[in-house]
Scaffold this motif. Structure first.
Motif, short mmCIF file in Angstrom:
data_model
loop_
_atom_site.label_atom_id
_atom_site.label_comp_id
_atom_site.label_asym_id
_atom_site.label_seq_id
_atom_site.Cartn_x
_atom_site.Cartn_y
_atom_site.Cartn_z
N LYS A 54 0.64 -23.72 -30.12
CA LYS A 54 0.86 -24.75 -31.14
C LYS A 54 2.09 -25.61 -30.87
CE LYS A 54 -2.32 -24.53 -34.28
NZ LYS A 54 -2.42 -24.30 -35.70
N LYS A 55 3.01 -25.12 -30.01
CA LYS A 55 4.25 -25.89 -29.85
C LYS A 55 4.01 -27.11 -28.97
CE LYS A 55 6.37 -23.67 -25.81
NZ LYS A 55 6.48 -24.85 -24.95
N ASN A 56 4.82 -28.14 -29.17
CA ASN A 56 4.71 -29.33 -28.32
C ASN A 56 5.08 -28.97 -26.89
OD1 ASN A 56 4.06 -30.79 -30.53
ND2 ASN A 56 6.14 -31.57 -30.88
N SER A 57 4.39 -29.56 -25.93
CA SER A 57 4.63 -29.17 -24.54
C SER A 57 6.04 -29.54 -24.08
CB SER A 57 3.58 -29.81 -23.63
OG SER A 57 3.53 -31.19 -23.92
N ASN A 58 6.67 -30.52 -24.77
CA ASN A 58 8.04 -30.89 -24.35
C ASN A 58 9.12 -30.02 -25.01
OD1 ASN A 58 7.72 -31.86 -26.88
ND2 ASN A 58 8.54 -33.91 -26.50
N GLN A 59 8.71 -29.11 -25.89
CA GLN A 59 9.69 -28.24 -26.54
C GLN A 59 9.82 -26.95 -25.76
OE1 GLN A 59 7.62 -28.19 -30.33
NE2 GLN A 59 9.31 -29.28 -31.30
N GLU A 60 11.08 -26.62 -25.45
CA GLU A 60 11.29 -25.41 -24.65
C GLU A 60 11.44 -24.19 -25.56
OE1 GLU A 60 14.36 -23.56 -21.49
OE2 GLU A 60 14.53 -25.72 -21.87
N LEU A 61 10.76 -23.12 -25.20
CA LEU A 61 10.86 -21.89 -26.00
C LEU A 61 12.02 -21.05 -25.47
CD1 LEU A 61 9.77 -20.06 -28.23
CD2 LEU A 61 8.17 -19.11 -26.56
N HIS A 62 12.99 -20.81 -26.33
CA HIS A 62 14.20 -20.09 -25.92
C HIS A 62 13.96 -18.58 -25.82
CE1 HIS A 62 17.99 -18.00 -26.80
NE2 HIS A 62 18.57 -18.97 -26.15
N SER A 63 13.39 -18.00 -26.87
CA SER A 63 13.19 -16.54 -26.86
C SER A 63 12.28 -16.13 -28.02
CB SER A 63 14.53 -15.82 -27.00
OG SER A 63 15.17 -16.23 -28.19
N ILE A 64 11.92 -14.87 -28.01
CA ILE A 64 11.09 -14.30 -29.08
C ILE A 64 11.90 -13.19 -29.75
CG2 ILE A 64 8.98 -12.95 -29.54
CD1 ILE A 64 7.81 -14.30 -26.96
N GLY A 65 11.83 -13.10 -31.06
CA GLY A 65 12.49 -12.00 -31.77
C GLY A 65 11.49 -11.34 -32.72
N ILE A 66 11.61 -10.03 -32.84
CA ILE A 66 10.68 -9.29 -33.70
C ILE A 66 11.46 -8.37 -34.64
CG2 ILE A 66 8.67 -7.73 -33.77
CD1 ILE A 66 8.03 -8.56 -30.89
#
Ligand code: ZN
Length: 321
Positions: A54-66
């Motif tokens: 779902k995220k825009n392709s130009n947005q960088e994903l920094h990390s995942i937290g749970i």
């Protein structure tokens, strides 16, 4: 942008969260605990994949937290989680292998404290505590700007500090835990006991008694606080007792970690400034070194979304080598 996952016994909720703590997209599916450990992990991965798509392709994903409703060690292994039937699940490693993104885990109560530290009542605080008063009592703390961690992951079980001797055995096995005095479960139990055992002189002046003597099972935390605010003597005593033992617990926390702010969250915090004012009066006799300024007592700000927002920012509060 970060992904935060709130892993619960019923649902897995996740969101893409921006740097300002806004949830841009969210997605939730059933946890399906009854289908076993592998299925739960599959569902977590599926929520993450859905959000990444779902995220825009130009947005960088920094990390995942749970945020996990159980005990997590420093290496990201879920040591014990009763709600999910989990023991020794290396969740961090599994999610990193499945997704390719750095993944951080923390206990869900700690996660709620991190949400407050990032965007709520514990913002810009070096050392602060969140105490959540719900059906149970939980909490988490930030010490010197970092999340409290420990080899066994047990360090923020605030609800299981013993604060008195009420002969009530807690789910953890001890007697007199903070949770057995200050949870909504305890508040309602104590209100019923006070109504049943009320002396004649109080019965004569208590509307709370009159209205609920025959409807004990309809009593809720909200009702108790409403009557207490109207100065009903029985309802006020029940709230005053809760505040007394919460103040003992907070006094212990002050002695141990000297927090600048103590934030009160969870369902009972809806009682608002009234609860804070009753609590503050009780706290005066419980704090040590009275010449020093006391911690501020505040209401938590983030409620429903705290699980996702706090999880997204776990990495900011982890000690990195
Ligand atoms: Zn306990």
């Amino acid at each position: 942008m970060r992904i935060g996952i709130d892993l619960g016994g019923t649902n897995i909720s996740g969101g893409i969260v921006n740097i300002d703590g806004k949830i841009l997209t969210s997605y939730s599916i059933p946890t399906e605990v009854d289908k076993g450990s592998n299925k739960i992990i599959e569902n977590i991965v599926s929520v993450i994949r859905h959000l990444i798509a779902k995220k825009n392709s130009n947005q960088e994903l920094h990390s995942i937290g749970i945020g996990v409703p159980g005990i997590v060690d420093k290496k990201g292994v879920v040591l014990e989680c009763v709600n999910l039937n989990w023991r020794n699940v290396p969740l961090k490693k599994i999610i990193e292998e499945e997704t390719g993104y750095n993944t951080y885990l923390a206990n869900d109560a700690t996660v709620a404290a991190l949400a407050e530290a990032s965007f709520g009542s514990l913002m810009d605080i070096d050392t602060g505590v969140l105490i959540t008063l719900g059906t149970g009592v939980g909490g988490g703390y930030i010490i010197n700007g970092k999340m409290m961690t420990s080899p066994n992951g047990l360090a923020s079980e605030i609800g299981h500090m013993v604060v008195g001797n009420n002969n009530v055995r807690c789910n953890c096995g001890r007697i007199g835990c903070l949770e057995t005095y200050t949870s909504s479960t305890a508040l309602i139990r104590n209100a019923k006991i006070e109504i049943i055992n009320a002396p004649h002189e109080l019965i004569a002046v208590s509307k709370f008694h009159r209205d609920y003597y025959k409807n004990l099972n309809e009593i809720t935390g909200k009702i108790i606080f409403q009557y207490a605010k109207d100065n009903d003597p029985i309802a006020y005593k029940v709230v005053d007792d809760l505040a007394k033992y919460l103040a003992i617990g907070i006094g212990n926390l002050i002695a141990l970690i000297d927090p600048q702010v103590i934030s009160i969250g969870g369902g009972l915090s809806k009682a608002g400034d009234f609860l804070i004012s009753v609590l503050s009066k009780k706290l005066e006799s419980e704090r040590i070194f009275k010449s020093l300024s006391p911690p501020l007592i505040k209401l938590a700000k983030l409620h429903n979304d705290a699980g996702i927002i706090g999880a997204a920012f776990i990495d900011k509060y982890v000690e990195k080598n």
